[in-house]
Scaffold this motif. Structure first.
Motif, mmCIF file in Angstrom:
data_model
loop_
_atom_site.group_PDB
_atom_site.id
_atom_site.type_symbol
_atom_site.label_atom_id
_atom_site.label_comp_id
_atom_site.label_asym_id
_atom_site.label_seq_id
_atom_site.Cartn_x
_atom_site.Cartn_y
_atom_site.Cartn_z
ATOM 1 N N GLU A 137 -42.747 -7.333 29.472
ATOM 2 C CA GLU A 137 -43.592 -7.091 28.315
ATOM 3 C C GLU A 137 -44.959 -6.567 28.696
ATOM 4 N N ASP A 138 -45.102 -6.074 29.917
ATOM 5 C CA ASP A 138 -46.422 -5.612 30.317
ATOM 6 C C ASP A 138 -46.851 -4.384 29.553
ATOM 7 N N GLU A 166 -48.437 -13.976 27.082
ATOM 8 C CA GLU A 166 -47.519 -12.857 26.870
ATOM 9 C C GLU A 166 -47.777 -12.183 25.522
ATOM 10 N N LYS A 178 -50.730 -9.805 25.828
ATOM 11 C CA LYS A 178 -50.351 -8.535 26.449
ATOM 12 C C LYS A 178 -49.574 -7.652 25.473
ATOM 13 N N TRP A 179 -48.743 -8.279 24.665
ATOM 14 C CA TRP A 179 -47.897 -7.519 23.722
ATOM 15 C C TRP A 179 -48.738 -6.800 22.673
ATOM 16 N N CYS A 233 -40.428 -12.478 29.098
ATOM 17 C CA CYS A 233 -41.854 -12.211 29.227
ATOM 18 C C CYS A 233 -42.168 -11.249 30.365
ATOM 19 N N ASP A 234 -41.202 -11.112 31.331
ATOM 20 C CA ASP A 234 -41.518 -10.297 32.505
ATOM 21 C C ASP A 234 -41.570 -8.818 32.186
#
Length: 792
Positions: free
Chosen positions: A406-407, A726, A729-730, A403-404
């Motif tokens: 995936e910004d 997450e 954001k995706w 998840c880190d």
């Protein structure tokens, strides 16, 4: 000085031309010469026009006279009359016996149904279509020169509004119209003997049935031999029309089917004997045996005609079905150089890809590494499958979550594939509901997951339960098309990893060569298919040229030796020949090669069950038969992309896409569906072949829905579209819309349960629904077999 006469230029008229304005500048002598020349030119043009019209009339008269002479000559094969009863109460046996007894005075019955009549100067084959057997009726209609519908004046069927046609008759009529009707006639039987009442009932029957048949279809009373005698005198001079698709290629309706083993128990040589029709056939051509597949010829024998028109010495031959004893006039053997190869699947070059082929050392090293991985003992959690265990190693997983990184989110018009372990997961391509997962909506499903493959191993109760679930899924797809639920236990970015967002369905680009499946390596593609079709048809016309040594002329009685036919298929054909016409048609160049075919089809009005994409169906395309697992899609005009449909919906045309051998459009198409191996196929859809194009893009759409939680004019908090931040954001770059016509975008996630802030271009109502569209390309599936008669 005398008075002078002034000559003025005449006043210009309103419609004067340049020549009339300047005519005063031309002398009288030159003017007369111009007028005479123009008169001569006009007279010559008129004479040429008259001569040209006269020549056209003479050519048409010569063509009609030639056709009439051929009808009574030996070059014309016997005309095929198919008798079809519109109601089950009609007796076709008696009618066929009366026709054959009129044509053949010497014998009361003809076993083969073919007879040569010296009195009527014609040869006729009479076939009786069995009432209730749809497949046999279809095959007979494909070879019919004259389709005779037989109605009974006494039939009163309660199933339909018509007094003369029952439900099966209506179904067959709609199928015949889709195939293309040849010349038709209607026989009216069981009329009363009293003249006035007879005429009234015949008029009533004609007015009731006239709308069901073409305008040129005529009605004949057919109770007595005198009525049939009048019909035959008209029939022998009648010019019959043929459907366009049948007039394009040569074909043969087999009078006798036999097979001989070549020493191999699995393969044999198939013998088909009959008259060659429509066009000349080359011994170097490929042939398609209806239902069995495409094959090569090893030999063609031209036999002595068993039904000569003007010979009365060989009447015994007319009562016999044995053709092996016939005299062989000519034998043709294919030329090894000019013989067309039997190419079905493409053989790709493994070195043609982007990745280089590994060396032997690299392969050996990879095998050793694989063995070492198997020797290593790793402690795994309980319930871990073999596939999941392959991703574990001895070292601890430093990245427990992805998840880190995936910004950046999901890129529009671009596939993000960062999850290497997703190919084996069942949820990737399912639609989110149990019914669609269960009935094989996944692209990674195997053939064993198909409903058609599981029918034989299930009980009647299971079949009924799954059919009920399929109907519920069909109803849900009609009410909420393409809407799916985001799974609670799987992140949406993994569940929809193969999907992408499109800024505009119409204008956004999509490369047709991008990420093609492995099945596309088997098919053939042509740069310009229309040009290829024009070239192939021109080559086919050259076969009709005279004095070709490799061609058999139309009307010849031939025996085709078809090589390398599977023995099981040949046995089925020998059994089918007793009840159903077995046909073989000549194939044009490139028609045996596999490609992607698109059919414009419409669900038949008599079929009520759901038809799901990628179910196994049987396609009757002209004389040919294919098995396919189609992907249905809608047709859009202003874009090169088309939307996939999960079901074939009634009342509108859809495009069915399958892998099948190439055929040249347009061709009529009848789609049959079989439930169970021993079940009789039913007509599921009708249509026509549209095009052959592997680059046609079909996009499968899924719609994720969310519901407003708090609304503040143009801003809103939406929940139930995603279930973790997450995922929000995706999918942030993808545009949103609502069912009431608003557009918007995702601003940011709210909390830890997947809620999100959205900004819209208008005031959002609390009862509205927020939607997000995702797309991926869809492809058809390869069937377990290409042709219906082949074994599983």
């Amino acid at each position: 000085m005398g008075a002078t006469h002034q000559v003025n230029k005449s006043h210009k008229s309103r419609f004067s031309s340049k020549s009339s304005r300047n005519i005063h500048k031309t002398s009288v002598k030159d003017r007369l010469a111009i007028v005479k020349t123009e008169r001569n030119v006009g007279k010559g043009a008129r004479a040429a026009r008259i001569n040209r019209n006269k020549m056209i009339r003479e050519q048409k008269k010569a063509a009609v006279l030639k056709e009439k002479r051929e009808l009574s000559g030996s070059k014309c094969p016997p005309r095929v009359i198919v008798l079809f009863s519109l109601c089950a109460s009609v007796d076709l046996e008696l009618l066929a016996d009366d026709l054959l007894s009129l044509l053949s005075k010497e014998s009361s019955a003809v076993l083969s149904g073919t007879v040569a009549s010296s009195e009527y100067r014609t040869r006729v084959t009479v076939l009786k279509a069995p009432h209730g057997d749809l497949l046999t009726c279809m095959e007979m209609a494909k070879v019919a020169d004259l389709l005779v519908f037989v109605a009974s004046a006494k039939s009163l069927c309660e199933e339909t509004d018509s007094y003369f046609i029952d439900s099966f008759g209506n179904q067959c009529l709609s199928v015949y119209r889709s195939l293309g009707l040849p010349s038709t006639a209607v026989f009216v039987r069981d009329l009363p003997t009293e003249l006035k009442q007879r005429n009234e009932i015949k008029k009533m029957c004609t007015s009731s049935l006239a709308s069901e048949f073409p305008e040129d279809c005529k009605f004949y009373p057919a109770d007595t031999k005198d009525d049939l005698h009048k019909f035959l005198w008209l029939f022998k001079e009648q010019r019959l029309k043929t459907p366009h698709w049948r007039a394009q290629r040569s074909y043969l309706m087999a009078h006798k089917v036999d097979a001989v083993n070549d020493g191999d128990s699995e393969k044999c040589t198939l013998f088909l004997s009959g008259y060659l029709r429509s066009h000349n056939l080359s011994v170097n051509q490929l042939v398609h045996v209806s239902g069995a597949g495409d094959f090569q010829l090893c030999k063609v024998e031209v036999l002595k005609d068993p039904f000569p028109l003007n010979s009365r010495k060989n009447q015994d031959l007319m009562d016999s079905d044995e053709t092996h004893d016939l005299e062989v006039i000519r034998t043709l053997v294919p030329d090894p150089i000019n013989k067309e190869p039997l190419e079905v699947e493409n053989k790709p070059d493994p070195l043609a890809g982007e990745q280089t082929w590994p060396t032997d050392a690299e392969i050996t090293k990879a095998d050793e590494d694989q063995k070492q991985k198997k020797i290593r003992k790793i402690k795994l959690p309980s319930g871990t499958s073999e596939y999941q265990a392959a991703w574990f190693n001895d070292e601890p997983d430093e990245e427990e979550s992805d998840c880190d990184n995936e910004d950046d989110g999901m890129l529009l018009d671009e596939i993000e594939d960062e999850f290497p372990g997703q190919e084996g997961n069942m949820y990737l391509d399912a639609d989110g509901d149990e019914a669609s997962q269960r009935f094989g909506d996944s692209d990674e499903e195997t053939d064993n997951d198909s409903v058609m493959m599981e029918v034989d191993n299930m009980t009647r109760e299971k079949i009924q339960d799954e059919l009920k679930e399929l109907k519920e899924a069909h109803g849900a797809d009609e009410e909420f098309p393409d809407e799916v639920d985001t799974p609670l236990d799987v992140p949406a970015r993994k569940r929809f990893a193969k999907y992408r967002g499109l800024k505009s369905f119409r204008t956004s680009s999509w490369d047709p060569k991008e990420s093609l499946p492995q099945d596309y390596a088997k098919i053939f593609e042509f740069g310009n298919f229309k040009r290829l079709q024009k070239y192939v048809l021109a080559k086919a016309l050259e076969l009709d040229g005279e004095n070709r040594e490799d061609c058999i002329p139309v009307g010849s009685y031939v025996r085709l030796h078809i090589k390398e036919v599977p023995s099981a298929v040949a046995l089925k054909l020998c059994m089918l020949a007793n009840t159903t016409p077995v046909t073989a048609c000549g194939l044009m160049k490139e028609e045996s090669k596999l490609s992607v075919l698109h059919f414009s089809v419409k669900k038949h009005e008599t079929y009520d069950a759901p038809i799901k994409s990628k179910e196994e169906l049987i396609f009757h395309v002209g004389f040919r038969q294919f098995v396919g697992r189609p992907t249905f899609s809608s047709e859009f005009i202003n874009t090169n992309k088309n939307k996939m449909e999960r079901f074939l919906h009634a009342g509108r045309f859809s495009v069915a896409t399958i892998y099948a051998p190439i055929s040249l459009p347009p061709l009529p198409t009848i789609v049959l569906k079989r439930i169970g191996e021993d079940a009789v196929p039913a007509v599921a859809a009708v249509g026509s072949l549209k095009t052959v194009d592997p680059d046609r893009i079909i996009l499968k759409r899924v719609i994720l829905t969310g519901y407003p939680q708090r609304v503040s004019k143009r801003k809103a908090s939406v929940k139930h579209m995603f279930y973790n931040p997450e995922d929000v954001k995706w999918f942030k770059p993808v545009e949103l819309y609502t069912k009431r016509g608003l557009r918007g975008r995702i601003k940011e996630p709210v909390g830890t349960h997947g809620a999100m802030k959205c900004l819209l271009n208008g005031v959002l109502e609390q009862r509205d629904t927020v939607c997000l569209n995702l797309y991926k390309r869809a492809y058809p599936k390869f069937p377990t077999r290409l042709f219906p008669l082949l074994d599983f």
